[in-house]
Write a protein that holds these residues in place. Structure first.
Motif, mmCIF file in Angstrom:
data_model
loop_
_atom_site.group_PDB
_atom_site.id
_atom_site.type_symbol
_atom_site.label_atom_id
_atom_site.label_comp_id
_atom_site.label_asym_id
_atom_site.label_seq_id
_atom_site.Cartn_x
_atom_site.Cartn_y
_atom_site.Cartn_z
ATOM 1 N N ALA A 53 -11.345 -17.689 -5.471
ATOM 2 C CA ALA A 53 -10.145 -16.857 -5.554
ATOM 3 C C ALA A 53 -10.271 -15.609 -4.679
ATOM 4 O O ALA A 53 -9.262 -15.086 -4.199
ATOM 5 C CB ALA A 53 -9.876 -16.465 -7.004
ATOM 6 N N ILE A 54 -11.488 -15.137 -4.473
ATOM 7 C CA ILE A 54 -11.690 -13.965 -3.612
ATOM 8 C C ILE A 54 -11.160 -14.250 -2.208
ATOM 9 O O ILE A 54 -10.456 -13.427 -1.607
ATOM 10 C CB ILE A 54 -13.187 -13.579 -3.550
ATOM 11 N N PHE A 55 -11.484 -15.427 -1.694
ATOM 12 C CA PHE A 55 -11.024 -15.799 -0.351
ATOM 13 C C PHE A 55 -9.512 -15.982 -0.322
ATOM 14 O O PHE A 55 -8.857 -15.626 0.663
ATOM 15 C CB PHE A 55 -11.734 -17.072 0.107
ATOM 16 N N GLN A 56 -8.951 -16.501 -1.409
ATOM 17 C CA GLN A 56 -7.504 -16.676 -1.480
ATOM 18 C C GLN A 56 -6.793 -15.330 -1.465
ATOM 19 O O GLN A 56 -5.777 -15.156 -0.785
ATOM 20 C CB GLN A 56 -7.140 -17.455 -2.750
ATOM 21 N N GLU A 57 -7.331 -14.359 -2.195
ATOM 22 C CA GLU A 57 -6.719 -13.031 -2.231
ATOM 23 C C GLU A 57 -6.862 -12.327 -0.886
ATOM 24 O O GLU A 57 -5.940 -11.653 -0.419
ATOM 25 C CB GLU A 57 -7.344 -12.180 -3.345
ATOM 26 N N HIS A 58 -8.007 -12.490 -0.261
ATOM 27 C CA HIS A 58 -8.231 -11.909 1.062
ATOM 28 C C HIS A 58 -7.232 -12.485 2.065
ATOM 29 O O HIS A 58 -6.636 -11.752 2.873
ATOM 30 C CB HIS A 58 -9.670 -12.184 1.512
ATOM 31 N N VAL A 98 8.171 -7.375 -3.292
ATOM 32 C CA VAL A 98 7.115 -7.266 -4.296
ATOM 33 C C VAL A 98 6.041 -8.285 -3.924
ATOM 34 O O VAL A 98 6.275 -9.494 -3.973
ATOM 35 C CB VAL A 98 7.650 -7.547 -5.716
ATOM 36 N N LEU A 99 4.881 -7.782 -3.516
ATOM 37 C CA LEU A 99 3.800 -8.637 -3.025
ATOM 38 C C LEU A 99 2.671 -8.657 -4.055
ATOM 39 O O LEU A 99 2.183 -7.603 -4.451
ATOM 40 C CB LEU A 99 3.292 -8.116 -1.682
ATOM 41 N N THR A 100 2.272 -9.826 -4.472
ATOM 42 C CA THR A 100 1.337 -9.919 -5.594
ATOM 43 C C THR A 100 -0.077 -10.284 -5.173
ATOM 44 O O THR A 100 -0.305 -10.950 -4.160
ATOM 45 C CB THR A 100 1.836 -10.955 -6.617
ATOM 46 N N VAL A 101 -1.009 -9.826 -5.990
ATOM 47 C CA VAL A 101 -2.409 -10.233 -5.890
ATOM 48 C C VAL A 101 -2.860 -10.624 -7.287
ATOM 49 O O VAL A 101 -2.193 -10.317 -8.283
ATOM 50 C CB VAL A 101 -3.306 -9.106 -5.339
ATOM 51 N N ASN A 102 -3.986 -11.291 -7.364
ATOM 52 C CA ASN A 102 -4.554 -11.675 -8.658
ATOM 53 C C ASN A 102 -6.043 -11.357 -8.625
ATOM 54 O O ASN A 102 -6.890 -12.251 -8.576
ATOM 55 C CB ASN A 102 -4.310 -13.157 -8.947
ATOM 56 N N LEU A 103 -6.342 -10.067 -8.628
ATOM 57 C CA LEU A 103 -7.732 -9.638 -8.535
ATOM 58 C C LEU A 103 -8.503 -9.945 -9.809
ATOM 59 O O LEU A 103 -9.720 -10.075 -9.775
ATOM 60 C CB LEU A 103 -7.799 -8.143 -8.227
ATOM 61 N N LYS A 104 -7.791 -10.054 -10.926
ATOM 62 C CA LYS A 104 -8.457 -10.391 -12.179
ATOM 63 C C LYS A 104 -9.098 -11.769 -12.085
ATOM 64 O O LYS A 104 -10.234 -11.972 -12.522
ATOM 65 C CB LYS A 104 -7.460 -10.340 -13.334
ATOM 66 N N ALA A 105 -8.389 -12.717 -11.481
ATOM 67 C CA ALA A 105 -8.944 -14.064 -11.311
ATOM 68 C C ALA A 105 -10.129 -14.053 -10.362
ATOM 69 O O ALA A 105 -11.088 -14.812 -10.531
ATOM 70 C CB ALA A 105 -7.871 -15.010 -10.797
#
Length: 333
Positions: free
Chosen positions: A69-74, A55-62
């Motif tokens: 956070a965009i760079f962290q999610e990328h 189960v791999l998570t992202v936090n696009l809401k943040a």
């Protein structure tokens, strides 16, 4: 094919309606690695499922409000992409989910432009699946997840599904709230839109008529206060403490009936093979499967699946007597 990634980011009910397909994929390809990319706040729905490898998570809401956070999610997605997936399936059909899929790899399957709410997403897919947007939601998930793997899932298969929501022992002692001398019911009184919500007074009427152990779950302070007010109007209603998703799955696996609005926790009952009554007003009943134990009641309003009317509060027109009669049948009262 050795590894696939499924992108289905949200929300609770939508994830459940896609998860049913996992057992059929694994039956065909028992050694297949299946990773699932999901919004962090919904990850617990998938955890403990033996058919999901990671189960791999992202936090696009943040990332919407925090540029850093965009760079962290990328970065996180690029790390996930090192798995070198043979196929990525976007089961969401939104531009954001298509972009997530594209960051995971190039071989992507998803709905064609006529089958999704955001047609531009389909331009990022290598394999495009046609399935009308107003088709049953569960059938749509079965199509987009199974067809790229070369097989199909019938309605008969889905009706014969095994329960597929799993959990670890909850930290809260649920037995304190369950009765042995009465049937145990859960009321799901909230949802994302106020217009989806069945009136609290009518839930109370149902509880008082059935005279069983009626437990209310809640997800925010407004719902908690409403639940506590309902409990003052019925000796059969009891308000549960805050539950995390793991405890919620555990609870719903043990009760005799779930009655609630068209929202995630109500759909958990279907995933757990627990009897349920889902109340529909402004949303289409094509989102669910009806079975011998999972029933729906729909208001008289006509719903356009592509353009939902958030002002349609017709769910309140469902008569408590309808719920009482159906619940009595499911509870064998």
């Amino acid at each position: 094919m050795k590894k696939i990634a499924i992108v289905k980011l949200s929300a609770l009910g939508d994830i459940v309606h896609a998860m049913v397909v996992l057992q059929f994929i694994k039956a065909r390809f028992p050694k297949l690695q299946i990773d699932w990319i999901v919004e962090e706040r919904f990850a617990e729905v998938l955890r403990h499922n033996p058919d999901v490898t990671n189960v791999l998570t992202v936090n696009l809401k943040a990332a919407k409000t925090n540029k850093r956070a965009i760079f962290q999610e990328h970065k996180a997605l690029k790390t996930y992409a090192k798995q070198d997936y043979d196929l990525i399936i976007d089961a969401q059909g939104l531009l954001k989910s298509a972009v997530v899929a594209r960051l995971l790899g190039k071989n992507i399957a998803g709905f064609d432009s006529l089958s999704i709410r955001e047609p531009i997403a389909s331009y990022l897919y290598s394999h495009k699946i046609a399935c009308a947007y107003d088709e049953n939601t569960i059938d749509r998930n079965a199509a987009v997840l199974a067809r790229p793997l070369g097989f199909s899932i019938s309605q008969e298969d889905i009706l014969a599904k095994k329960a597929f929501l799993f959990f670890s022992p909850p930290t809260i002692d649920l037995n304190k709230f369950l009765r042995n001398d009465l049937k145990n019911m859960v009321f799901v009184i909230g949802s994302t839109w106020a217009s989806r919500n069945y009136p609290a007074a009518k839930f109370v009427e149902v509880a008082n008529a059935l005279k069983q152990n009626s437990l209310i779950i809640w997800g925010n302070e407004t719902e908690r206060l409403a639940a506590e007010n309902m409990a003052t109007q019925s000796s059969f209603i009891h308000v549960l403490p805050a539950l995390d998703l793991n405890a919620l799955k555990a609870l719903l696996s043990q009760v005799d009936l779930v009655i609630g609005n068209d929202t995630g926790p109500t759909h958990f009952a279907w995933g757990l093979n627990t009897p349920s009554i889902t109340l529909f007003g402004c949303t289409p009943v094509s989102r669910v499967y009806q079975t011998d134990i999972n029933k729906v009641l729909k208001s008289p309003s006509v719903v356009n699946p592509r353009k939902l009317n958030k002002l349609d509060d017709s769910v309140r027109e469902i008569k408590p007597e309808q719920i009482i009669q159906l619940a009595s049948s499911l509870l064998h009262l």
